[in-house]
Write an enzyme that holds these catalytic residues in place. Sequence first.
Site, PDB file in Angstrom:
ATOM      1  N   LYS A   7       0.869  -1.175   0.000  1.00  0.00           N
ATOM      2  CA  LYS A   7       0.000   0.000   0.000  1.00  0.00           C
ATOM      3  C   LYS A   7       0.901   1.218   0.000  1.00  0.00           C
ATOM      4  O   LYS A   7       1.800   1.335   0.827  1.00  0.00           O
ATOM      5  CB  LYS A   7      -0.924   0.036   1.214  1.00  0.00           C
ATOM      6  CG  LYS A   7      -1.819   1.278   1.203  1.00  0.00           C
ATOM      7  CD  LYS A   7      -2.907   1.228   2.251  1.00  0.00           C
ATOM      8  CE  LYS A   7      -2.407   1.614   3.608  1.00  0.00           C
ATOM      9  NZ  LYS A   7      -3.511   1.782   4.580  1.00  0.00           N
ATOM     10  N   GLN A  55     -11.701   8.439  10.795  1.00  0.00           N
ATOM     11  CA  GLN A  55     -11.719   6.993  11.091  1.00  0.00           C
ATOM     12  C   GLN A  55     -12.757   6.609  12.151  1.00  0.00           C
ATOM     13  O   GLN A  55     -13.147   5.446  12.253  1.00  0.00           O
ATOM     14  CB  GLN A  55     -10.346   6.541  11.611  1.00  0.00           C
ATOM     15  CG  GLN A  55      -9.176   6.837  10.707  1.00  0.00           C
ATOM     16  CD  GLN A  55      -9.204   6.037   9.434  1.00  0.00           C
ATOM     17  OE1 GLN A  55      -9.711   4.913   9.401  1.00  0.00           O
ATOM     18  NE2 GLN A  55      -8.679   6.610   8.371  1.00  0.00           N
ATOM     19  N   ASN A 108     -13.476  14.244  22.686  1.00  0.00           N
ATOM     20  CA  ASN A 108     -12.561  14.610  21.598  1.00  0.00           C
ATOM     21  C   ASN A 108     -11.846  15.901  21.938  1.00  0.00           C
ATOM     22  O   ASN A 108     -12.412  16.789  22.586  1.00  0.00           O
ATOM     23  CB  ASN A 108     -13.323  14.766  20.270  1.00  0.00           C
ATOM     24  CG  ASN A 108     -12.371  14.806  19.088  1.00  0.00           C
ATOM     25  OD1 ASN A 108     -11.469  13.973  18.993  1.00  0.00           O
ATOM     26  ND2 ASN A 108     -12.548  15.760  18.201  1.00  0.00           N
ATOM     27  N   THR A 152      -2.010   5.583  16.967  1.00  0.00           N
ATOM     28  CA  THR A 152      -0.550   5.725  16.940  1.00  0.00           C
ATOM     29  C   THR A 152       0.056   4.779  15.917  1.00  0.00           C
ATOM     30  O   THR A 152       0.128   3.573  16.140  1.00  0.00           O
ATOM     31  CB  THR A 152       0.022   5.481  18.352  1.00  0.00           C
ATOM     32  OG1 THR A 152      -0.510   6.483  19.212  1.00  0.00           O
ATOM     33  CG2 THR A 152       1.537   5.586  18.352  1.00  0.00           C
ATOM     34  N   ASP A 153       0.468   5.353  14.795  1.00  0.00           N
ATOM     35  CA  ASP A 153       1.030   4.554  13.705  1.00  0.00           C
ATOM     36  C   ASP A 153       2.321   5.166  13.171  1.00  0.00           C
ATOM     37  O   ASP A 153       2.752   4.860  12.081  1.00  0.00           O
ATOM     38  CB  ASP A 153       0.000   4.417  12.569  1.00  0.00           C
ATOM     39  CG  ASP A 153      -0.479   5.774  12.065  1.00  0.00           C
ATOM     40  OD1 ASP A 153      -0.039   6.813  12.603  1.00  0.00           O
ATOM     41  OD2 ASP A 153      -1.290   5.803  11.121  1.00  0.00           O
ATOM     42  N   LYS A 199       3.985   9.655  17.890  1.00  0.00           N
ATOM     43  CA  LYS A 199       2.567   9.773  18.275  1.00  0.00           C
ATOM     44  C   LYS A 199       2.325   9.018  19.588  1.00  0.00           C
ATOM     45  O   LYS A 199       3.001   8.033  19.886  1.00  0.00           O
ATOM     46  CB  LYS A 199       1.655   9.179  17.195  1.00  0.00           C
ATOM     47  CG  LYS A 199       1.475  10.083  15.982  1.00  0.00           C
ATOM     48  CD  LYS A 199       0.423   9.480  15.069  1.00  0.00           C
ATOM     49  CE  LYS A 199       0.298  10.268  13.783  1.00  0.00           C
ATOM     50  NZ  LYS A 199      -0.590   9.593  12.817  1.00  0.00           N
TER      51      LYS A 199
HETATM   52  P1  NAD Z   1      -8.473  13.009  11.350  1.00  0.00           P
HETATM   53  O1  NAD Z   1      -7.467  14.027  10.961  1.00  0.00           O
HETATM   54  O2  NAD Z   1      -9.745  12.904  10.578  1.00  0.00           O
HETATM   55  O3  NAD Z   1      -8.875  13.188  12.904  1.00  0.00           O
HETATM   56  C1  NAD Z   1      -7.863  13.427  13.873  1.00  0.00           C
HETATM   57  C2  NAD Z   1      -8.440  13.190  15.262  1.00  0.00           C
HETATM   58  O4  NAD Z   1      -7.401  13.432  16.232  1.00  0.00           O
HETATM   59  C3  NAD Z   1      -9.580  14.132  15.630  1.00  0.00           C
HETATM   60  O5  NAD Z   1     -10.461  13.482  16.502  1.00  0.00           O
HETATM   61  C4  NAD Z   1      -8.845  15.265  16.356  1.00  0.00           C
HETATM   62  O6  NAD Z   1      -9.700  16.018  17.195  1.00  0.00           O
HETATM   63  C5  NAD Z   1      -7.847  14.448  17.140  1.00  0.00           C
HETATM   64  N1  NAD Z   1      -6.695  15.227  17.582  1.00  0.00           N
HETATM   65  C6  NAD Z   1      -5.958  16.101  16.857  1.00  0.00           C
HETATM   66  N2  NAD Z   1      -4.992  16.641  17.630  1.00  0.00           N
HETATM   67  C7  NAD Z   1      -5.120  16.100  18.865  1.00  0.00           C
HETATM   68  C8  NAD Z   1      -4.410  16.237  20.094  1.00  0.00           C
HETATM   69  N3  NAD Z   1      -3.371  17.057  20.208  1.00  0.00           N
HETATM   70  N4  NAD Z   1      -4.824  15.495  21.162  1.00  0.00           N
HETATM   71  C9  NAD Z   1      -5.863  14.639  21.067  1.00  0.00           C
HETATM   72  N5  NAD Z   1      -6.569  14.468  19.923  1.00  0.00           N
HETATM   73  C10 NAD Z   1      -6.194  15.189  18.832  1.00  0.00           C
HETATM   74  O7  NAD Z   1      -7.678  11.638  11.335  1.00  0.00           O
HETATM   75  P2  NAD Z   1      -8.242  10.154  11.154  1.00  0.00           P
HETATM   76  O8  NAD Z   1      -8.255   9.822   9.701  1.00  0.00           O
HETATM   77  O9  NAD Z   1      -9.484   9.965  11.940  1.00  0.00           O
HETATM   78  O10 NAD Z   1      -7.036   9.313  11.794  1.00  0.00           O
HETATM   79  C11 NAD Z   1      -6.802   9.366  13.190  1.00  0.00           C
HETATM   80  C12 NAD Z   1      -5.466   8.719  13.504  1.00  0.00           C
HETATM   81  O11 NAD Z   1      -5.506   7.345  13.158  1.00  0.00           O
HETATM   82  C13 NAD Z   1      -4.259   9.293  12.758  1.00  0.00           C
HETATM   83  O12 NAD Z   1      -3.180   9.386  13.662  1.00  0.00           O
HETATM   84  C14 NAD Z   1      -3.961   8.252  11.708  1.00  0.00           C
HETATM   85  O13 NAD Z   1      -2.613   8.266  11.289  1.00  0.00           O
HETATM   86  C15 NAD Z   1      -4.313   7.001  12.468  1.00  0.00           C
HETATM   87  N6  NAD Z   1      -4.599   5.824  11.641  1.00  0.00           N
HETATM   88  C16 NAD Z   1      -4.147   4.629  12.114  1.00  0.00           C
HETATM   89  C17 NAD Z   1      -4.391   3.483  11.385  1.00  0.00           C
HETATM   90  C18 NAD Z   1      -3.941   2.156  11.911  1.00  0.00           C
HETATM   91  O14 NAD Z   1      -3.995   1.162  11.197  1.00  0.00           O
HETATM   92  N7  NAD Z   1      -3.550   2.064  13.154  1.00  0.00           N
HETATM   93  C19 NAD Z   1      -5.081   3.555  10.169  1.00  0.00           C
HETATM   94  C20 NAD Z   1      -5.569   4.783   9.743  1.00  0.00           C
HETATM   95  C21 NAD Z   1      -5.330   5.926  10.495  1.00  0.00           C
END
Ligand code: NAD
Length: 321
Positions: A67, A138, A159, A221-222, A226
Amino acid sequence: MPIVPEAEIAALMTPDAAYEAVEAVFAAMARKSAYNFPVIREAIGHADALYGFKSGFDRESLALGLKSGGYWPGNADRGLTNHQSTIFLFDADTGRCSAIVGGNLLTALRTAAASAVSIRHLAREDAKVLGMIGAGHQSIFQMQAAVKQRKFSKVIGWNYHPEMLSRLAECADSLGLPFEEASLESLGREADVIISITSSFSPSLLDAHVTPGTHIACMGTDTKGKQEVEATLLKRAAVFTDEIAQSISIGEAQHAIASGLITQTDITEIGAVINGAHPGRVSDDEITLFDGTGVGLQDLAVAAKVVELAQAKGVAINVDF
Ligand code: NAD
């Protein structure tokens, strides 16, 4: 060679099919017949973007590929999702590219499937309250997959940006569940299952917030740096992950490992629980924590399923390549 465009994925892939594909590949990883290659993720110095590759090979299903994609924080202002990705599959016998598949919705579905797998195998059977930390793109996929695993009676949420909580409220409503905004303290006290899916670089959920018996899926956290939960929580909890190598380097466990609170041998791959090699939760009081870092094999598993469905329904674009 089939191309399955992003726009076709929603009509092809279901959360249940994603669940099956992800659970099966986690099990194959624990049998050591499927493995992920090291992740590449770079800040490219343009558009504030993180770009990279996740890849691997499953010797059982013969899914081979990668990917490619990453995170563009300015995309929301352009009406696009911040995560952009494409999955490339290759023929394991010849190395020829065998499919190109849109990876955006699949990323959300396979990530939600991973935390759902952890809930099915690790949460208390009588879990009633689902706590959500994070209300980004997500989050709703996470909630939709989670509620299939236990008979939840309520969703509570916190949030960092409270104005985004309406997204969680609407999603809960569509699932027929009441939703309440919560402080982190009350969320930790009340929730039986907590999903954390934020892009935070410092802990939101603290050790003192969490009560015995809780299952926590740390899904945000990825990347190095983070962090969503306090590191001492990982010392108190039984820690599970998709893949140990990623957990200790780019996952939630990186901090507890770096500060010497836990060692790699304290972490169990969820596939071992799926396969019955590890008991998983051992008491109703235990805190279980799943460090869902997101592995390339999840992407390949759901993409291979989509290609099969797209070919069967005649919606793939077939090109000579
Ligand atoms: P998004 O940008 O749509 O949303 C970000 C979220 O984080 C929001 O709820 C926001 O309010 C919150 N946030 C931002 N800054 C913050 C802070 N300082 N403290 C606490 N919360 C905070 O992102 P998303 O697409 O929903 O993705 C969320 C996370 O999931 C990202 O870090 C992304 O990289 C990760 N992710 C992980 C996987 C996995 O397989 N583990 C897959 C996809 C995404």
